[in-house]
Structures are given as C-alpha cells and as structure tokens.
Design a protein around this motif. Sequence first.
Motif, short mmCIF file in Angstrom:
data_model
loop_
_atom_site.label_atom_id
_atom_site.label_comp_id
_atom_site.label_asym_id
_atom_site.label_seq_id
_atom_site.Cartn_x
_atom_site.Cartn_y
_atom_site.Cartn_z
N ARG A 144 1.16 4.11 -3.05
CA ARG A 144 0.97 5.56 -2.90
C ARG A 144 2.21 6.31 -3.38
O ARG A 144 2.12 7.41 -3.91
CB ARG A 144 0.69 5.85 -1.42
CG ARG A 144 0.27 7.27 -1.08
CD ARG A 144 1.38 8.29 -1.02
NE ARG A 144 1.03 9.39 -0.15
CZ ARG A 144 1.51 9.53 1.07
NH1 ARG A 144 2.38 8.64 1.55
NH2 ARG A 144 1.17 10.54 1.81
N ASP A 192 4.36 16.06 -4.87
CA ASP A 192 2.95 16.42 -4.89
C ASP A 192 2.56 17.15 -6.17
O ASP A 192 1.40 17.14 -6.57
CB ASP A 192 2.62 17.35 -3.71
CG ASP A 192 2.65 16.63 -2.38
OD1 ASP A 192 3.32 15.58 -2.29
OD2 ASP A 192 2.01 17.10 -1.42
N PHE A 199 1.68 4.53 7.66
CA PHE A 199 1.83 3.17 7.12
C PHE A 199 2.70 2.36 8.06
O PHE A 199 3.66 2.89 8.63
CB PHE A 199 2.50 3.21 5.74
CG PHE A 199 1.70 3.91 4.68
CD1 PHE A 199 0.79 3.21 3.90
CD2 PHE A 199 1.84 5.27 4.47
CE1 PHE A 199 0.05 3.85 2.93
CE2 PHE A 199 1.10 5.93 3.51
CZ PHE A 199 0.20 5.22 2.73
N ASN A 213 -5.02 6.44 -4.88
CA ASN A 213 -4.28 7.69 -4.96
C ASN A 213 -2.77 7.49 -4.81
O ASN A 213 -2.31 6.65 -4.05
CB ASN A 213 -4.76 8.64 -3.86
CG ASN A 213 -4.17 10.02 -4.01
OD1 ASN A 213 -4.40 10.68 -5.01
ND2 ASN A 213 -3.39 10.44 -3.03
N ASN A 235 1.20 9.84 -5.10
CA ASN A 235 1.82 11.17 -5.12
C ASN A 235 1.85 11.74 -6.53
O ASN A 235 2.38 11.12 -7.44
CB ASN A 235 3.25 11.10 -4.57
CG ASN A 235 3.28 11.08 -3.06
OD1 ASN A 235 2.36 11.57 -2.40
ND2 ASN A 235 4.34 10.52 -2.50
N SER A 286 7.13 9.72 3.61
CA SER A 286 5.98 9.10 2.95
C SER A 286 5.39 7.98 3.80
O SER A 286 4.29 7.52 3.54
CB SER A 286 6.39 8.52 1.59
OG SER A 286 6.85 9.55 0.75
N ARG A 306 -0.73 12.44 -8.43
CA ARG A 306 -1.83 12.02 -9.29
C ARG A 306 -2.65 13.20 -9.80
O ARG A 306 -2.85 13.36 -11.01
CB ARG A 306 -2.75 11.07 -8.52
CG ARG A 306 -3.94 10.58 -9.33
CD ARG A 306 -4.85 9.68 -8.48
NE ARG A 306 -5.82 9.01 -9.32
CZ ARG A 306 -6.98 9.53 -9.67
NH1 ARG A 306 -7.30 10.74 -9.27
NH2 ARG A 306 -7.81 8.87 -10.44
N ARG A 307 -3.09 14.01 -8.85
CA ARG A 307 -3.98 15.10 -9.24
C ARG A 307 -3.28 16.07 -10.20
O ARG A 307 -3.86 16.48 -11.20
CB ARG A 307 -4.44 15.84 -7.98
CG ARG A 307 -5.41 16.94 -8.26
CD ARG A 307 -6.03 17.36 -6.95
NE ARG A 307 -6.86 18.55 -7.10
CZ ARG A 307 -7.58 19.05 -6.11
NH1 ARG A 307 -7.57 18.46 -4.94
NH2 ARG A 307 -8.30 20.11 -6.29
N ARG A 352 0.83 -1.20 0.00
CA ARG A 352 0.00 0.00 0.00
C ARG A 352 0.88 1.26 0.00
O ARG A 352 0.59 2.25 -0.67
CB ARG A 352 -0.89 -0.02 1.25
CG ARG A 352 -2.28 0.55 1.07
CD ARG A 352 -3.17 0.17 2.25
NE ARG A 352 -2.71 0.75 3.50
CZ ARG A 352 -2.97 2.01 3.88
NH1 ARG A 352 -3.67 2.80 3.12
NH2 ARG A 352 -2.53 2.45 5.05
N ASP A 394 -6.22 4.63 -12.56
CA ASP A 394 -7.29 3.81 -11.98
C ASP A 394 -6.92 3.23 -10.62
O ASP A 394 -7.79 2.80 -9.87
CB ASP A 394 -7.65 2.68 -12.94
CG ASP A 394 -8.19 3.22 -14.24
OD1 ASP A 394 -8.90 4.24 -14.19
OD2 ASP A 394 -7.87 2.66 -15.31
#
Lengths: 410, 518
Positions: free
Chosen positions: A91, A113, A150, A293, A295, A146, A297-298, A87, A290
Amino acid sequence: MNALTTSAAGLRRAARDHIRTPRLETPFHERLAALSEVNDWYSWAGYKAPHSLFDGELEYFAIRSTAALFDISPMVKYRITGPDAERYLNRLTLRDVRKLAVGRVQYTAWCDDHGHVLDDGTLFRLGEADFRLCCQERHLPWLLDSAFGFSVDIREETEEIAGLALQGPTSYAVLRDAGFAGVEALKPFAVATFPHEGGEVTISRTGFTGDLGYELFVPRAKALSLWDRLWSAGELHAIRAIGYGALNQARIEAGFIVANTDFVTAEGALRADRERMPDEIGLDWLVDPDKPNFNGRRAILDARRNQTLRYILVGLEIEGNIPAEHAIVYHRKKHEAGIVTAGIWSPTAKRNIAIASLERPYGSKFTEDLWVEIYAMRELQYQKLMKRAKIVPRPIVKLARRTATPPGLK
Amino acid sequence: MTSFDAIVIGAGHNGLAAATRLAKGGRKVLVLEAANGPGGAARGREFSPGFRSAGLAHIVNRLDADVARDIGLDLAGGETLLPTTVLDGSGKAVTLHGAYGESIDGVPAEEQAAFAALRKKLIFQAGILKRFLRRPPPQIGAISLGDLSTLAGAGLGLLRKGRGEGRDFLRMLLMNVADVADEYLADDRLKGLLAFDATLGIHLGPRSPTSLLGLYYRLTGEAAGKTGGQVVPAGGMASIAPAFVRAAEKAGVTIRCSAPVGRILADRGKASGVVMRDGIEITAPVVVSAIHPQTTFLHLVDPAESGTGFVRSVKNVRSHGNVAKLDLALDRVPDFAGLSPEARNGRIVLARSMEQVETAFNPAKYGEFSPDPVMEITLPSLAESSLAPSGGCTLSALVQYAPYRLKAGWEAGKPAFLKIVLETLERHAPGIGRTIVAADLMTPVDIEAEYNLPGGHWHHGELQADQLLVNRPTGAASGYATPIEGLYLASAGAHPGGGISGLPGWNAARHILSGGKP
C-alpha cells in the motif's frame, strides 16, 4: 525534592547534549578520517561525510577500474516487520511487493495521496515478514501513520546499522578474497547474509554506480572490523575509499536520480508546483496499476488519463566539454524548456552528459532542437555558451559487468 | 438473490432520506441497519415499564421542507410553533413565542426591542449561510457553475442590505456568541439562552472563538415554514422515524434491520458492495454510508484502500460528545417555578446567565463534568400521551457539559452527575424528586453504545469552523463522494451537519443521481 529537580535538570541537559556534536560521525569515521588527505567534508543527513578523500578523479577511476569503498551509513534505514509487512509496503510503495521474493531487493518509490513522490529508495526483503527500506529523507511519521489498520512494527535503524558500498570491477574479487564464500552466486538485486565476527553481514548486489558492486550492512559494533576485513583483502585489488564527488559522477552516468537534487520531495517542497509525480521524474515504470491500491494510485492514473502531467525527466548529451549543471534548457534557443539538475563531463562515455527536468511538451512532444545555456566562469567573467543538447536514453553508461553472473574478477 | 443498484448503510433518518431519494430516482435500494429497528438516533425505546423515549432528539427545528416534500414524508401536525422558556431559578421566567422569540414575555420593552434587533440580524446572516445547505459544498479545484451561482447569490444577498450589513456579517461570522450577546442584550437569561443554544452539542463555551456559528446553524433551520421555529409533530417525536420508514417503503426501498455490515468491499479504489458481519456478501455499484465517517473509513473500509493522508485526516476528525441525555419517568406532570401552563409543551431552558454556561464549560476542557450544568427540557408525553401511563409524564433533557472522555470514567461519574442533574431539576421544580418513577441518564459513552455513534456525538463530528463545508468531514470527502469511487457519505458527518434535517442524506442522493463525478 531538590534531588529530583537536580536530576531532572541533569536529564534535560543530557538530552540537549547532541548540540555539542553538530555533525555526527558514522561508524567508519575513524577509518575515513585516517585516510582523508584533503579534509573535504560535507553534511549528509547530519553526518560528517567525505566529499573527497584524496583526489576526486582518482576516486572516480577506483569505481570504474578497481574497487571503491563508500560509506553509506548516513542513508536512512527503516526495518519493517510483522504479519502485515508485505501488505503494508504494497500500500505504501509503487511496485508490487508481492512479487519481491525473500532475498531480493526492489528499487522503488512512494507517494502521498496526491501522487507526489515522497522519496525513492531500495526495499530489501530479508524474510517473509522482514523488510529494510533505505532512502534519502526521513519518513517515520508518514510510515507510522500509514500503519493504521496493519499489524506491523516499524523501527528506524539508521544509527545502529552501518553500511558500506563496495563498487567497481574488482569488488567481487575483494569479497572473495575477504572470505565471503558464496557471494559469486548473488545476481543483481539479490541479498544474502554471510558470517562475520560471530555475527552476520548482509550483502546485496546493489549500488548507485551502474557498475559491478555490492552493498554491505552490519551492526554498528562490527563496522570497523568489516572495514578492515575488506581493506586488507582489497589491497592487491587496488581498493580505494572514495567520497561523494566520485560517486555522483558514476551515478549520473548510470542515470540514477537523487532526491532533492533531481527532484524535490513532496514533504520538503515549499512551492506547490515543485512536487513531482513518478511519471514526471522518470519513475513511471515503477507504478503498477494492477496491484492492490497504493498511496497516490488514483491521482497518478487520473493524471495519465487526463494528460495533466507537467514535467518529464530526460538524459541529455551536450556538445562541448563544459558541465552544464543547473543550466537552463531551451527549445529553438528561445523557449525555456527546463533545467539541468545534474551534469558532468563523463570520463567513461567521454561526453558531456546531464540529467534534466523539462516542462512538457518539451521532452515529450518536442524532443529536437534543444539547447542549454551554460555560464562558464573564466577568471571572474562569465562566458555564455549556447550548446546543442540531445535527449539520450538512461543509463548513459551501460556496463556488461554490472549484471554478469558469476561476476568477473577485474 | 435480488440485486441492488445501491446499498445504504444505516437506517437513521439521513440514511432513509438518501435511500428514498435514490429509489424515487429509479434506483433499487437496500438499507442495512445494525440495530433491531430503523430510526437511528430517532429510534424510540422503552426506558422504564410503560414509559417510552423517542430517542436523542426531542424537538424538530430544522427538518427541511424540501426534503420532506420530495421524499413524501407524511408527518401530521407540527404547524404550531412551540415557545421556549428560560428559567433561572428565581421564579421569573422569560418566554420566547413564535419563531425564536418573535415576541417575548418577561423582559422590559427596551430589552424586547434589543432582542428583536439582534434576532433580525442573526436571521438575516444565517440566511446567507443557508444557501449553502442544500447542495454539496464547493469542491476546491473544481468549482462548478452551480457553486458560483450560490456564491454570487450569497454575495448579492449581503449587498442587498447595503455595505454596512456586509461588513457586519464578515465581522461577526467567527465571533463568539458571548461578545455578540453583550453588544445587544442586558438580560442575563436571554444571554444565557443564546449561549446555550450556540453551544449545545458542541465542545465550545460561549466565550470560545467562533461559538456564534452554532447559533447560526440553529437559525439556518426552519420549522412550520419559520426560521428558528420549533415544533413537535402529531404523535410526538416518536412518529418521526416511522414516517421516514413509511416514505422509504412507499418508494420501494428494502430495509433490513439487525443486519450489521462487517466490511465495505473495495478494490483498487472502487467500492463494489458490502460483506455482512455474518459473512454474506451483497454487491452493488453504489454504497452510501449513512453512518459516522470514522466508522466508515477506519473500520468498514480496509485502510489499504485509502491513502495515508486521507486516513490521517479522518482520524483527526474531532467527535467527542459533550451532552448527556436524561429521560425521566414521572408519576405526574412536573411543576417548574415560573413556567406558565401554556409554555409547558414547549422547550424549557435552565440557564441563569451566559457566565453559567461558560463556567459549566470550563471543567469539560479538562475531562470533568459541570458541577452546575445547563440543560434544555421537554415534556414529550404532553404531546403524545401514549409515551407514559395515564396520569404519568415523561421528561426529556439534554444536559451539558458531560464530556465523552471523563477523566474519572463514567462508571463512577454517572451516578454523581445524575445526582447533580436531579438536584438542579429539584431546585427548578420543587418536589419533582418525589414523583420520579425511573431516571435514565445516557452519557456520551452510553449514547455511543446505544446508537453506534462514535464519541456519542450526534453531529458525527464537531460542528466547528474547521469541520464545516469544504472540510466536513474532511477535505477529500466533503462532496459526498469520497476517494473511493462508488462510496458516498450521507450522515450528519457530511455537509451540512447534524440535527433532524434530512439534508446530508438527501443531498448525497441527489449528488449520486446527478452523476456527480467523484
């Protein structure tokens, strides 16, 4: 009190002692130094690494014709373990790590970011919750930050793990004759462990040459015995130790990019416009919108939607035979369109090839009528050459033996 | 099950202001509150049988008139400005009347004139900054027309008074309050008051660079239409939270208390609702977090949904409180030496000098409480007699400095600090000790636990230059919208900051209703 300060001073001095060795030596240095005829060293991440050992051209042909042994120990290596490792990496990186099976390797990249690439590298899944991440630059603070939220353990193992790349058409034959039974079953991007000297060596069918080849990782203490095992098995297969000059030619042919050569990593860039998104350095195919999320991505998806991507990375074929390294690329011989980040005369393609970073719309919309301006030094005088360039798909040299399983013997 | 257009997490006054504005904008709103009653830090509590405290705040000095009008806050009274009296222990008090000392008793005429000049200057300068309070801070890289008009307004406002005033504003903006006070004033008590007001609730001493900003912030507030004014509404401070609740309910907001949120649902950068701690899922396209930004992003949102850089910056938000809240139950009204009976219903500041405030701050830097603390006091039961039994009185004090991370630990530190605070009170109001029925001291650690306020910091993050405007709480979440689509911030941790103003919540709601792009 006095004893305490003395020992404290002693400790401080000991901690400073690394300055006495400005260039670290890799676990294979002893062998490399013995084989080095030209004494042509450079610094790779602070390690003494050969640019060439005996003859750059012959070293290149070891990659393409027989077997080449290249020391990749300076490559930065992180071990990521723990219940959340998958996981966490999902990310961190661009590709879907859930799709990476145990015993497989992913070429991947990771961003900040803002969607700017921090580095690219290879991710090895050694176990369900056990990964190795290999890359060019150091990222421990980023990896540790990061990890907030986690359950993972992150450890740098660059020093303790020695690495060798064994590449070329006879590389499989070398491994077979060295007694690594079962290596023939390794498909491209597969990784498995094999016994060595009472321990284990990790062998993956990966490499940076676009050829049949393997990468071997072993604890530092077993490094020299691994080298000797390969060397003696390789004798009849014309094994040669090589330096970075030869590897660089092979990687340009294969169309692979190098961090801080073909693009500037986001944490290293001093100028705001030097950072690159994956789509700007040919890594758009790594981005998986897909998956959960990750780092950047947006920012990456926004840039795609708003069409604010500014650069594009292309392969070029250039007329003539003068390497175009760092030449400016022009559109219609007059509009500046970009820069060649790496260029060579390709001995295998028998063509003048290059990797270039162009500023869109050059390379995306305008793909014809491109030129490069090469300054060829002719006895202390530049001869300016304007040569036609054509965008070609990467890899420029594609070899069937790279992927054939079981691999051929020569 | 009813579906909602928006979920507001936290029924503090900002959460309620946001919810009410959203509901008035036509949204169906659900407010979820972890505590068993609404009101947040303005939630009243009985701290001793028969004695009630109104919560953390004990005076109104920045409740925004536009917000109150817009959300239909029906809060009676509060038209009378309350005085501030500074006591230095000598028995000679200075009392500021009107809005932040429109007139002063207790200092010579020339000192009165000097204070008037400084007051005028500070109120003018705070007025420039005030323009930025009622709208989201400008988003760097996406400056809007509205931002430009605010900036232009600020520029013109400066120039209106001539180049000299403009230059002086830029000179003073990041100064420390001590140097500014020294430039104008001679009286130690007045300087002590300014030093106290500039630093209350902030981890700065009066000589720390930028400490003047705290005073500016105070003077961007209004009460009863007057800049720098302070009031207590009819029914006392305890009537504020119920008024916000009434406004929300009237607007059609659903409020659920004892309903702690366990998680904010988000997938691939888009929020879709919340999961309650008991596992029940409530979906809504808009989630407004009116609680601390660090709780929001470090505990409620899966860190995997945020970028590493963003999480890093949220973790770096400094939010360790420095103020302890004391509630005293007294069997009669205390008698402070030098305090005129007319000023008893106002604010009382115990500070001898700027040096005392600065010296009180020194140990806080090293994780120790002040051995000679400064404080402000109100007597809440004078405004609302139901807070204490007949004949009794309540005393509320904000005492600094009391650092959240006390080196010795608050378990051992609290009795020692309480003793010091009570001794200080005894010096100013001899005999008060014998009248104490109960004393309830809340350290920042207690405040954190009681009000779910990380660090026990009522501003939800230090109110300092690096955590203001475009950096409040942090760059990527400074415009109420956050990197997670559909998730908005609306607490004191958002622009403009803490205090009972209603602005962070109201601004956030207006931003959401305007369809402001995240």
